[in-house]
Design an enzyme around this catalytic site. Structure first.
Site, PDB file in Angstrom:
ATOM      1  N   ASP A  83      75.504   1.488   2.630  1.00 32.92           N
ATOM      2  CA  ASP A  83      75.435   2.789   3.248  1.00 32.92           C
ATOM      3  C   ASP A  83      76.502   2.883   4.449  1.00 32.92           C
ATOM      4  OD1 ASP A  83      73.657   3.911   1.421  1.00 32.92           O
ATOM      5  OD2 ASP A  83      71.860   3.338   2.516  1.00 32.92           O
ATOM      6  N   ASN A 163      74.677  11.180   9.654  1.00 35.83           N
ATOM      7  CA  ASN A 163      73.186  10.853   9.620  1.00 35.83           C
ATOM      8  C   ASN A 163      72.803  11.362  10.792  1.00 35.83           C
ATOM      9  OD1 ASN A 163      72.485   9.172   7.473  1.00 35.83           O
ATOM     10  ND2 ASN A 163      72.575   7.246   8.557  1.00 35.83           N
ATOM     11  N   ASP A 164      72.842  10.906  12.105  1.00 32.70           N
ATOM     12  CA  ASP A 164      72.247  11.537  13.113  1.00 32.70           C
ATOM     13  C   ASP A 164      72.897  11.203  14.457  1.00 32.70           C
ATOM     14  OD1 ASP A 164      71.838   8.520  13.670  1.00 32.70           O
ATOM     15  OD2 ASP A 164      70.079   8.445  12.377  1.00 32.70           O
ATOM     16  N   ARG A 174      61.743   1.474  29.470  1.00 29.04           N
ATOM     17  CA  ARG A 174      61.246   2.630  30.134  1.00 29.04           C
ATOM     18  C   ARG A 174      61.754   3.928  29.422  1.00 29.04           C
ATOM     19  NH1 ARG A 174      59.958   1.827  35.849  1.00 29.04           N
ATOM     20  NH2 ARG A 174      60.488  -0.429  36.091  1.00 29.04           N
ATOM     21  N   TYR A 206      66.865   6.351  10.219  1.00 30.19           N
ATOM     22  CA  TYR A 206      65.971   6.103  11.614  1.00 30.19           C
ATOM     23  C   TYR A 206      65.008   7.158  11.553  1.00 30.19           C
ATOM     24  CZ  TYR A 206      65.278   4.932  16.525  1.00 30.19           C
ATOM     25  OH  TYR A 206      64.686   4.416  17.595  1.00 30.19           O
TER      26      TYR A 206
END
Length: 305
Positions: A83, A163-164, A174, A206
């Site tokens: 991918d 994708n993102d 944190r 994700y």
């Protein structure tokens, strides 16, 4: 039956003859660290050359500087790998309207429907126009940074993603506080480990692992998914088509922006990330059923009927 948009034709071919352009100039792209992918790329290139009808070039999917000058003259990319290779190929071809036929040699294979032992019938079907074109939304990601002299924001980086875009904490455990605006209007402040802004393609990556919804690839919506939100909005949001997303994050230590799992940027305090739909979609050549997305999804998730 092949379905082609006017934008894809772009004056390259006025005929739908099986052996005319737009399939004449073909680039065979492979993952450089997969020996089997390089061997298969050579086999496919030799086969195409033996037909005497096609001009074939070869490139590694990790060498955009080598590939980019060729793209204005390429009609289709045959990409061999996982991918990650399909993402790189889709991004590379998008600006030129060059579609990608993916041959899966990876572990998951959401973006490529052709298995290595089926490459010849798939390519023959493509060359005979017995295929269709799938367009997938891409996003443009812009990072604006505060100028220390003027106090105003200036653009320091731009990215294209299939994708993102992910804003997340760095190496320390944190949280970061993200302030989100949609089309210039304040939406919410979310304290979390990270914030994912994903396309429909990215919704199975994700974003899915973080609890986001699955969007079919033909949609043009963007989804926002908080990662491990703390005392904040803890549900993903599916946005209307065309929405502009602006995110400003604050943190105590370090934060980063990751785009498509490939581009990485260490963020500075006050950076603002803007995400909008790109005018250039990624295009994939499909030779199977239009319902293959759902069949592939069910298979990859290990769900039985």
């Amino acid at each position: 039956m092949f379905v082609m948009s006017d934008a894809f034709l772009d004056g390259r071919a006025a005929t739908r003859s099986p052996f005319a352009a737009p399939w004449r100039n073909i680039c065979v792209l492979h993952h450089p660290h997969k020996a089997d992918a390089a061997l298969l790329a050579s086999e496919i290139g030799d086969w195409l050359t033996m037909q005497g009808l096609y001009e074939v070039c070869h490139s590694s999917s990790w060498e955009p500087d080598t590939l980019s000058p060729r793209l204005p003259h390429v009609n289709v990319i045959v990409a061999i790998g996982g991918d990650g290779t399909m993402l790189r190929a889709g991004r590379s071809g998008a600006a030129w309207g060059v579609p990608v036929l993916g041959i899966n040699m990876g572990k998951v294979g959401f973006l490529s429907e052709v298995q290595p032992d089926q490459w010849r019938p798939a390519i023959e079907a493509m060359l005979a126009w017995d295929c269709w074109l799938e367009e997938r939304l891409m996003i443009s990601v812009r990072v604006d940074r505060r100028d220390p002299d003027t106090g105003g924001l200036r653009t320091v980086h731009t990215f294209a993603a299939l994708n993102d875009a992910v804003i997340s904490r760095g190496s320390l455990a944190r949280v970061i506080e993200t302030r989100i605006r949609l089309d210039g209007e304040n939406l919410a402040a979310i304290t979390c480990d990270g914030l994912i802004v994903a396309t429909p393609t990215g919704s199975t990556g994700y974003a899915l692992a973080a609890g986001g919804p699955i969007l079919p690839p033909e949609l043009r919506n963007i989804v926002i998914v908080p990662v491990a939100p703390h005392l904040s909005l803890n549900r993903p949001l599916v946005l209307s088509e065309g929405t502009e997303v602006q995110v400003r994050a604050t943190w105590d230590y370090e934060a980063m922006l990751t785009v498509d799992g490939h581009f990485h940027l260490d963020m500075e305090e006050g950076d603002e990330v803007t995400v909008v739909a790109s005018e250039h979609p990624a295009r994939y050549v499909r030779t199977g059923s239009r319902q293959n997305f759902y069949q592939t999804l069910v298979g990859k998730l290990g769900t039985t009927y």
